[in-house]
Design an enzyme around this catalytic site. Structure first.
Site, PDB file in Angstrom:
ATOM      1  N   ASP A  12      -5.771  23.308  28.829  1.00  0.00           N
ATOM      2  CA  ASP A  12      -6.328  22.518  27.721  1.00  0.00           C
ATOM      3  C   ASP A  12      -6.827  23.388  26.241  1.00  0.00           C
ATOM      4  OD1 ASP A  12      -5.787  20.272  28.993  1.00  0.00           O
ATOM      5  OD2 ASP A  12      -7.787  20.332  29.790  1.00  0.00           O
ATOM      6  N   LYS A  34      -1.435  23.297  34.548  1.00  0.00           N
ATOM      7  CA  LYS A  34      -1.617  22.080  33.928  1.00  0.00           C
ATOM      8  C   LYS A  34      -1.419  22.145  32.591  1.00  0.00           C
ATOM      9  CE  LYS A  34      -4.606  18.323  33.689  1.00  0.00           C
ATOM     10  NZ  LYS A  34      -4.342  17.841  32.433  1.00  0.00           N
ATOM     11  N   ASP A  62       1.327  17.160  32.304  1.00  0.00           N
ATOM     12  CA  ASP A  62       0.636  15.912  32.291  1.00  0.00           C
ATOM     13  C   ASP A  62       0.996  15.028  31.197  1.00  0.00           C
ATOM     14  OD1 ASP A  62      -1.387  14.079  32.952  1.00  0.00           O
ATOM     15  OD2 ASP A  62      -3.057  15.254  32.649  1.00  0.00           O
ATOM     16  N   LEU A  63       1.861  14.147  31.040  1.00  0.00           N
ATOM     17  CA  LEU A  63       2.462  13.583  29.789  1.00  0.00           C
ATOM     18  C   LEU A  63       2.052  11.890  29.918  1.00  0.00           C
ATOM     19  CD1 LEU A  63       5.680  15.541  28.927  1.00  0.00           C
ATOM     20  CD2 LEU A  63       3.568  15.735  28.247  1.00  0.00           C
ATOM     21  N   LYS A  64       1.664  11.616  31.030  1.00  0.00           N
ATOM     22  CA  LYS A  64       1.385  10.283  31.294  1.00  0.00           C
ATOM     23  C   LYS A  64       2.479   9.318  30.590  1.00  0.00           C
ATOM     24  CE  LYS A  64      -3.566  11.023  32.213  1.00  0.00           C
ATOM     25  NZ  LYS A  64      -3.623  12.464  31.784  1.00  0.00           N
ATOM     26  N   LEU A  65       3.574   9.364  31.111  1.00  0.00           N
ATOM     27  CA  LEU A  65       4.859   8.459  30.673  1.00  0.00           C
ATOM     28  C   LEU A  65       4.540   7.196  30.723  1.00  0.00           C
ATOM     29  CD1 LEU A  65       8.066  10.236  31.414  1.00  0.00           C
ATOM     30  CD2 LEU A  65       6.451  10.641  29.502  1.00  0.00           C
ATOM     31  N   ASP A  67       6.672   3.377  29.013  1.00  0.00           N
ATOM     32  CA  ASP A  67       7.562   2.923  28.005  1.00  0.00           C
ATOM     33  C   ASP A  67       8.493   1.924  29.023  1.00  0.00           C
ATOM     34  OD1 ASP A  67       9.194   2.440  25.820  1.00  0.00           O
ATOM     35  OD2 ASP A  67       8.716   4.391  25.196  1.00  0.00           O
ATOM     36  N   ILE A  68       9.490   1.212  28.053  1.00  0.00           N
ATOM     37  CA  ILE A  68      10.461   0.359  29.020  1.00  0.00           C
ATOM     38  C   ILE A  68      11.089   1.370  29.881  1.00  0.00           C
ATOM     39  CG2 ILE A  68      10.606  -1.378  26.881  1.00  0.00           C
ATOM     40  CD1 ILE A  68      13.226  -0.029  26.305  1.00  0.00           C
ATOM     41  N   GLY A 207     -10.584  22.608  34.644  1.00  0.00           N
ATOM     42  CA  GLY A 207     -10.297  23.306  33.284  1.00  0.00           C
ATOM     43  C   GLY A 207     -11.302  24.062  32.889  1.00  0.00           C
ATOM     44  N   ARG A 208     -12.292  23.589  32.192  1.00  0.00           N
ATOM     45  CA  ARG A 208     -13.207  24.317  31.377  1.00  0.00           C
ATOM     46  C   ARG A 208     -14.193  24.945  32.265  1.00  0.00           C
ATOM     47  NH1 ARG A 208     -14.925  18.812  28.336  1.00  0.00           N
ATOM     48  NH2 ARG A 208     -14.139  18.114  30.309  1.00  0.00           N
TER      49      ARG A 208
HETATM   50  O1  C5P Z   1     -12.188  20.795  31.943  1.00  0.00           O
HETATM   51  P1  C5P Z   1     -12.014  19.840  32.942  1.00  0.00           P
HETATM   52  O2  C5P Z   1     -12.176  20.457  34.333  1.00  0.00           O
HETATM   53  O3  C5P Z   1     -12.910  18.531  32.898  1.00  0.00           O
HETATM   54  O4  C5P Z   1     -10.378  19.352  32.930  1.00  0.00           O
HETATM   55  C1  C5P Z   1      -9.905  18.295  33.582  1.00  0.00           C
HETATM   56  C2  C5P Z   1      -8.483  18.115  33.262  1.00  0.00           C
HETATM   57  O5  C5P Z   1      -7.993  16.864  33.988  1.00  0.00           O
HETATM   58  C3  C5P Z   1      -8.375  17.706  31.916  1.00  0.00           C
HETATM   59  O6  C5P Z   1      -7.057  18.195  31.489  1.00  0.00           O
HETATM   60  C4  C5P Z   1      -8.388  16.183  31.865  1.00  0.00           C
HETATM   61  O7  C5P Z   1      -7.608  15.599  30.723  1.00  0.00           O
HETATM   62  C5  C5P Z   1      -7.746  15.844  33.177  1.00  0.00           C
HETATM   63  N1  C5P Z   1      -8.005  14.623  33.613  1.00  0.00           N
HETATM   64  C6  C5P Z   1      -9.160  14.182  33.847  1.00  0.00           C
HETATM   65  N2  C5P Z   1      -9.483  12.943  34.499  1.00  0.00           N
HETATM   66  C7  C5P Z   1      -8.597  12.016  34.656  1.00  0.00           C
HETATM   67  C8  C5P Z   1      -7.281  12.426  34.176  1.00  0.00           C
HETATM   68  C9  C5P Z   1      -6.869  13.679  33.893  1.00  0.00           C
HETATM   69  O8  C5P Z   1     -10.528  14.943  33.616  1.00  0.00           O
HETATM   70  N3  C5P Z   1      -8.580  10.843  35.113  1.00  0.00           N
END
Ligand code: C5P
Length: 230
Positions: A12, A34, A62-65, A67-68, A207-208
């Site tokens: 991210d 991701k 992770d684009l979460k599509l 649409d139609i 992530g973080r």
């Molecule tokens: O930094 P952190 O560990 O919180 O990152 C979690 C990742 O998972 C981020 O990319 C966040 O957008 C994603 N995510 C989430 N919860 C969801 C769906 C996706 O934290 N329900």
């Protein structure tokens, strides 16, 4: 599957340059990344996803599509051609069926987002739904299985209720994972890596706690060790 292969690191960050530096810092400790909307839509984002894959890493777009149907089907086909491993779509039945068509030829695995973890029962009522989060997650999990989607993105707290509904073959992928004692950030309902794997997650997304660590490789290695303990 080895514990290391079950860890997906969320890149991210704002730019491809930052993402490249993180991937280099993580080296062999991490094999799966991701790429979310922020990085994918940055200049060169999709080329970077392709470059990661070509370098032997696995990639989750992770684009979460949503649409139609015809648009989802065609978009999914384009993404399958990029050669990435996982793609997210929203768990609406039309969307899932269309993505299944689009991914029919390649190895791309489809993961459905059941209900965003930032939504609670009041948000669903506000959006016009007559049921709460737990009921909607279970309903969409059942529909995902019927539509032959490969996996689901869930809060770790939902694993215990959903695994029995979808059976052993559905891939369950969970963010909201924090090593014991780590800063929660904006995540509210978390589990540790060990707890999430023990609760039947196939993959965890972190992530973080890794990307903002002073030593990202050491932070990732500690999480892999914890997962192996489960
Ligand atoms: O930094 P952190 O560990 O919180 O990152 C979690 C990742 O998972 C981020 O990319 C966040 O957008 C994603 N995510 C989430 N919860 C969801 C769906 C996706 O934290 N329900």
């Amino acid at each position: 599957m080895k514990a290391r292969e079950r860890l997906i690191v969320a890149l991210d960050v704002e730019s491809v340059a930052e993402a490249r530096a993180l991937v280099a810092a993580l080296g062999e400790t991490v094999s799966f990344f991701k790429v979310g909307m922020e990085l994918a839509y940055a200049p060169g984002g999709f080329d970077f996803a392709h470059e990661l894959e070509a370098s032997g890493k696995r990639v989750f777009l992770d684009l979460k599509l949503h649409d139609i149907g015809v648009t989802v089907e065609h978009a999914t086909r384009q993404i399958a051609r990029l050669g990435v491993d996982f793609l997210t779509i929203h768990a609406f039945p039309q969307t899932m069926a269309a993505a299944r068509q689009g991914a029919s030829e390649g190895a791309l695995k489809l993961l459905a987002v059941t209900v965003m973890t930032s939504y609670d029962d009041a948000d669903l009522a506000e959006a016009g739904y007559a049921c709460g989060v737990a009921e909607l997650v279970a309903r969409r999990a059942r529909q995902a299985k019927e539509d032959r989607v490969d996996g689901l993105i869930l809060s770790p707290m939902e694993l215990a209720a959903i695994r029995p509904i979808v059976g052993p073959d559905m891939l369950l992928v969970t963010p909201g994972v924090r090593p014991a004692g780590a800063d929660l950030g904006d995540q509210k309902r978390v589990m540790t890596p060990r707890q999430a794997i023990a609760a039947s997650a196939d993959y965890i997304v972190v992530g973080r706690p890794i990307t903002r660590a002073a030593d990202p490789a050491a932070a990732a290695e500690a999480i892999v060790r914890e997962m192996a303990g489960a």
